[in-house]
Design an enzyme around this catalytic site. Structure first.
Site, PDB file in Angstrom:
ATOM      1  N   LYS A 168      95.434  85.944   6.572  1.00  0.00           N
ATOM      2  CA  LYS A 168      94.097  85.466   6.186  1.00  0.00           C
ATOM      3  C   LYS A 168      93.018  86.526   6.453  1.00  0.00           C
ATOM      4  O   LYS A 168      92.221  86.852   5.580  1.00  0.00           O
ATOM      5  CB  LYS A 168      93.814  84.194   6.986  1.00  0.00           C
ATOM      6  CG  LYS A 168      92.377  83.756   7.030  1.00  0.00           C
ATOM      7  CD  LYS A 168      92.213  82.517   7.890  1.00  0.00           C
ATOM      8  CE  LYS A 168      92.260  82.814   9.367  1.00  0.00           C
ATOM      9  NZ  LYS A 168      91.001  83.315   9.917  1.00  0.00           N
ATOM     10  N   THR A 169      93.025  87.071   7.687  1.00  0.00           N
ATOM     11  CA  THR A 169      91.977  88.037   8.053  1.00  0.00           C
ATOM     12  C   THR A 169      92.084  89.299   7.195  1.00  0.00           C
ATOM     13  O   THR A 169      91.083  89.825   6.724  1.00  0.00           O
ATOM     14  CB  THR A 169      92.073  88.387   9.559  1.00  0.00           C
ATOM     15  OG1 THR A 169      92.075  87.165  10.298  1.00  0.00           O
ATOM     16  CG2 THR A 169      90.917  89.233  10.009  1.00  0.00           C
ATOM     17  N   ASP A 208      84.834  82.227   6.763  1.00  0.00           N
ATOM     18  CA  ASP A 208      86.172  82.192   7.376  1.00  0.00           C
ATOM     19  C   ASP A 208      86.376  80.824   8.047  1.00  0.00           C
ATOM     20  O   ASP A 208      85.404  80.173   8.433  1.00  0.00           O
ATOM     21  CB  ASP A 208      86.222  83.316   8.430  1.00  0.00           C
ATOM     22  CG  ASP A 208      87.614  83.489   9.025  1.00  0.00           C
ATOM     23  OD1 ASP A 208      88.596  83.105   8.363  1.00  0.00           O
ATOM     24  OD2 ASP A 208      87.709  83.996  10.152  1.00  0.00           O
ATOM     25  N   GLU A 209      87.619  80.407   8.220  1.00  0.00           N
ATOM     26  CA  GLU A 209      87.953  79.140   8.906  1.00  0.00           C
ATOM     27  C   GLU A 209      87.136  77.972   8.335  1.00  0.00           C
ATOM     28  O   GLU A 209      86.543  77.175   9.058  1.00  0.00           O
ATOM     29  CB  GLU A 209      87.691  79.246  10.432  1.00  0.00           C
ATOM     30  CG  GLU A 209      88.460  80.346  11.136  1.00  0.00           C
ATOM     31  CD  GLU A 209      89.939  80.022  11.366  1.00  0.00           C
ATOM     32  OE1 GLU A 209      90.439  79.065  10.752  1.00  0.00           O
ATOM     33  OE2 GLU A 209      90.571  80.747  12.148  1.00  0.00           O
ATOM     34  N   GLN A 228      95.360  73.067   9.070  1.00  0.00           N
ATOM     35  CA  GLN A 228      95.023  73.444  10.444  1.00  0.00           C
ATOM     36  C   GLN A 228      93.637  72.931  10.849  1.00  0.00           C
ATOM     37  O   GLN A 228      92.998  73.485  11.735  1.00  0.00           O
ATOM     38  CB  GLN A 228      95.081  74.970  10.611  1.00  0.00           C
ATOM     39  CG  GLN A 228      96.495  75.521  10.480  1.00  0.00           C
ATOM     40  CD  GLN A 228      96.567  76.994  10.848  1.00  0.00           C
ATOM     41  OE1 GLN A 228      96.421  77.366  11.999  1.00  0.00           O
ATOM     42  NE2 GLN A 228      96.794  77.839   9.866  1.00  0.00           N
ATOM     43  N   ARG A 285     102.871  78.468  15.764  1.00  0.00           N
ATOM     44  CA  ARG A 285     102.538  79.554  16.708  1.00  0.00           C
ATOM     45  C   ARG A 285     103.786  80.387  16.999  1.00  0.00           C
ATOM     46  O   ARG A 285     103.689  81.495  17.508  1.00  0.00           O
ATOM     47  CB  ARG A 285     102.044  79.003  18.058  1.00  0.00           C
ATOM     48  CG  ARG A 285     100.780  78.137  18.076  1.00  0.00           C
ATOM     49  CD  ARG A 285      99.623  78.724  17.346  1.00  0.00           C
ATOM     50  NE  ARG A 285      99.567  78.242  15.989  1.00  0.00           N
ATOM     51  CZ  ARG A 285      98.961  78.873  14.993  1.00  0.00           C
ATOM     52  NH1 ARG A 285      98.375  80.013  15.191  1.00  0.00           N
ATOM     53  NH2 ARG A 285      98.950  78.371  13.776  1.00  0.00           N
TER      54      ARG A 285
END
Length: 683
Positions: free
Chosen positions: A34-35, A213-214, A244, A590
């Protein structure tokens, strides 16, 4: 330059980067880069399309994320005179207000206050109501754009009318002293853009390309702010993962990402489904679980790392056996050369950490608790231990001072200090001094009411000490009945967590007495000291944390404990099964190499041993056969605004089960009605 931007991107990421115009939704699954995608898009806009850096705005949620994104994006660019504005929502609000707050007839040399300052101001205005409750309500009002008058007219209960009055005085205080709080940074920015259409147009013309973002973590106010920033264009690109979205309790609204296409027309959607983090068996389980959610846009993670070990299910009789088995597994990994920092233990409810902590202590495994205190270091547990210490040793001044005003007995620090000085002057402990000195003499030192309170406190301590010497088992119940220690945390935001910890401690005490019926309180305290002093094992530590704290992190080996009905998923008033599933999904994703899911047949919980069923998530994730619990779930919770076709708009004041449905108690403009969840829609 193109190689620098596109060299490491897959096809979906590249397509998302090149779509520079119009609304763009990048659905980025866990571990899907994503980043990398968002910073590559920023570099592409500036370096290849030729958009001036000053015409871009990239917003995220934490300073840490903003710093990392800024460093990585600048490393991809060569011709940037001024770096692009890449910051948190609150930082953007701060910069905006510095230039524009004069339009609200306020000065731009304002000071931003932190949470502690906010609480101090509130306490000055009203010390009777719980300060954290008032603080969180004021925050809720501001994020809902409610004025003090709105808050007052909507308040039904007397307490909430009082809170609305505190809110009004708090706002006055901020104005008079030229202060703003964190919520103001966004609320006032939005207010300025609404009240000044020309300013909204100028700001929107300046930031022609906006990235968020997010996005699944945005709330209603942040969405409204974003829409205002898009007044004169619709070049808005949001990146996030509806699977998420786990901050509903904090005001985040999953509808923002799910209904993005309704807020911005003509959306281009890109799904990032290639996962660079986890092995296939882990993703298979996570995908199966999350597919049971109805409120989602739908995507499936595909591992780029290939096959690996199957997901392990660990079944134990109780929490002690669970702790022992996990400690054994961790020791085995450490002996194989795995670094301690590559191992994490996750849980849904903080109170579950206690038994695991003890198991790790016994096995000599060093651990770090992320975002939380070790069980025996928590304030509420230290208070309890201090009570027991004073009961076993009246002359423990340190513990006495800790508890003498807990729960509040109207004894200020000044009064306690005076008594301590007098005791020292007499060469006795504080306790001994209060007990032996005549009431009249004590009244000369502190107020009459306080002198009586201190004498009463001593009397209670002695009565309980006498009981403890006769019947250790009953002692803990009488301690709670006499001093109401749970009331210390009434009205605090984390009241439930703290009360759970107290109940856990009470259960631990009863268990100790059952196992060693002849043991004294002293022996119990000694046992505790041994447990709470974690062996200072040299070297690195494994990590323990809540699932919420783990979001955004990754570990080679992940253990999830408490995968039982009632813990994961958490079931009860206001809990949302879809959000619980998303928490399970976040926890599973995770893990990079191995994933272990642990459940037990019984646990000490709320002061008693409870029989438990393993979580429905095992079935939903395809990990076990069994009767699937098919139950309508509700995403409605207390405080939500809803619409009914007959009664109009109302606010939910209660949620309860009704057969397989959920019954909502809704306040429609002062009239409360019980309505089934399927007959209303969320606003």
């Amino acid at each position: 330059m193109m190689e620098k931007i596109f060299g490491k991107l897959n096809e979906s990421q590249s397509n998302a980067v090149k779509q520079t115009e119009g609304p763009v939704l990048i659905l980025a699954g866990a571990g899907s880069g994503k980043t990398t995608t968002i910073i590559s898009r920023l570099a592409y806009l500036i370096e290849e399309v030729g958009i001036p850096a000053s015409n871009t705005l990239t917003l995220t949620f934490t300073n840490k994320a903003a710093k990392e994104m800024k460093e990585r994006s600048l490393a991809m660019m060569e011709n940037v005179a001024y770096p692009p504005l890449l910051c948190t929502f609150h930082k953007f609000g701060l910069l905006f207000l510095k230039f524009n707050i004069h339009l609200l007839k306020r000065h731009n040399n304002f000071v931003v206050i932190d949470t502690d300052d906010k609480k101090r101001i509130i306490k000055k205005i009203n010390a009777e109501l719980p300060t954290p409750l008032i603080a969180s309500e004021i925050s809720r009002y501001k994020n809902s754009l409610m004025t003090p008058d709105d808050a007052y007219s909507q308040a039904e209960l007397f307490n909430y009318k009082q809170i609305a009055e505190v809110y009004a005085k708090y706002e006055e205080y901020l104005h008079e002293n030229n202060l703003v709080d964190f919520d103001d940074l966004i609320a006032l920015t939005y207010k300025l853009l609404v009240e000044n259409p020309e300013l909204a147009k100028v700001t929107s013309d300046k930031y022609k390309y906006i990235m968020i973002d997010e996005y699944q973590d945005t709330n209603e106010l942040q969405l409204k702010l974003i829409q205002k920033l898009c007044t004169s264009h619709n070049n808005i690109c949001v990146v996030g993962d509806d699977d998420q979205s786990i901050y509903g309790w904090r005001g985040a609204h999953i509808r923002n990402i799910i209904e993005f296409d309704q807020d911005f027309k003509g959306v281009h959607v890109f799904k990032l489904e290639e996962n660079y983090r986890s092995r296939s068996p882990i993703l298979k389980v996570a995908n199966s679980l999350i597919e049971h959610n109805r409120s989602r846009l739908g995507k499936k993670l595909i591992s780029t790392r290939g096959d690996g070990e199957d997901v392990t299910i660990l079944k134990s009789n109780d929490e002690s056996e669970e702790a022992r088995k996990i400690a054994d597994k961790i020791n085995k990994l450490l002996n194989e050369g795995v670094k301690a920092t590559d191992i994490a233990i996750l849980y849904r409810v903080n109170v579950l950490s206690r038994s695991i902590e003890e198991g790790l202590n016994r096995a000599g495994i060093a651990y770090k608790l992320v975002g939380g205190l070790r069980f025996y270091d928590r304030a509420e547990i230290k208070d309890l231990i201090s009570y027991i210490r004073v009961i076993t040793n009246y002359h423990d001044d340190f513990s006495f001072k800790r508890i003498v005003n807990k729960p509040k007995r109207g004894l200020g620090k000044a009064s306690v200090d005076k008594v301590e000085l007098a005791a020292h002057a007499n060469g006795t402990s504080i306790y001994e001094y209060i007990k032996s000195v005549p009431l009249r003499e004590l009244e000369a030192l502190v107020k009459r009411k306080n002198a009586t309170t201190l004498k009463e406190f001593i009397k209670n301590i002695e009565e309980i000490a006498k009981l403890a010497s006769e019947s250790t088992y009953e002692f803990i119940d009488v301690l709670e009945e006499t001093f109401h220690l749970k009331n210390i945390y009434k009205g605090l935001q984390d009241e439930d967590d703290r009360v759970l910890n107290i109940d856990e401690f009470y259960g631990l005490f009863r268990d100790f007495v059952k196992k060693t019926p002849d043991a004294s309180l002293d022996e119990f305290l000694n046992e505790l000291t041994l447990q709470s002093e974690q062996d200072q094992v040299e070297g690195e530590s494994i990590y323990m944390m809540s699932i919420h704290a783990s979001k955004g992190l990754e570990f080679n080996h992940v253990f999830i404990i408490g995968v039982e009905e009632g813990f994961l998923p958490l079931i009860g008033d206001g809990s949302d099964l879809e959000e619980e599933r998303r928490l399970g999904y976040v926890a599973m994703t995770r893990a990079k190499e191995t994933l272990t899911l642990s459940h037990v047949s019984s646990r000490f919980y709320k002061g008693r041993r409870s029989e438990l069923q393993k979580s429905r998530f095992f079935n939903e994730a395809g990990l076990s056969q069994g009767s699937l619990i098919v139950e309508k779930n509700t995403s409605f919770k207390k405080g939500d605004l809803v619409r009914h076709k007959l009664f109009g708009t109302g606010r939910i004041v209660g949620v309860s089960k009704s057969g397989r449905e959920f019954k909502l108690n809704i306040n429609f403009a002062g009239t409360k009605r019980d309505i089934l969840a399927s007959f209303v829609e969320k606003l």
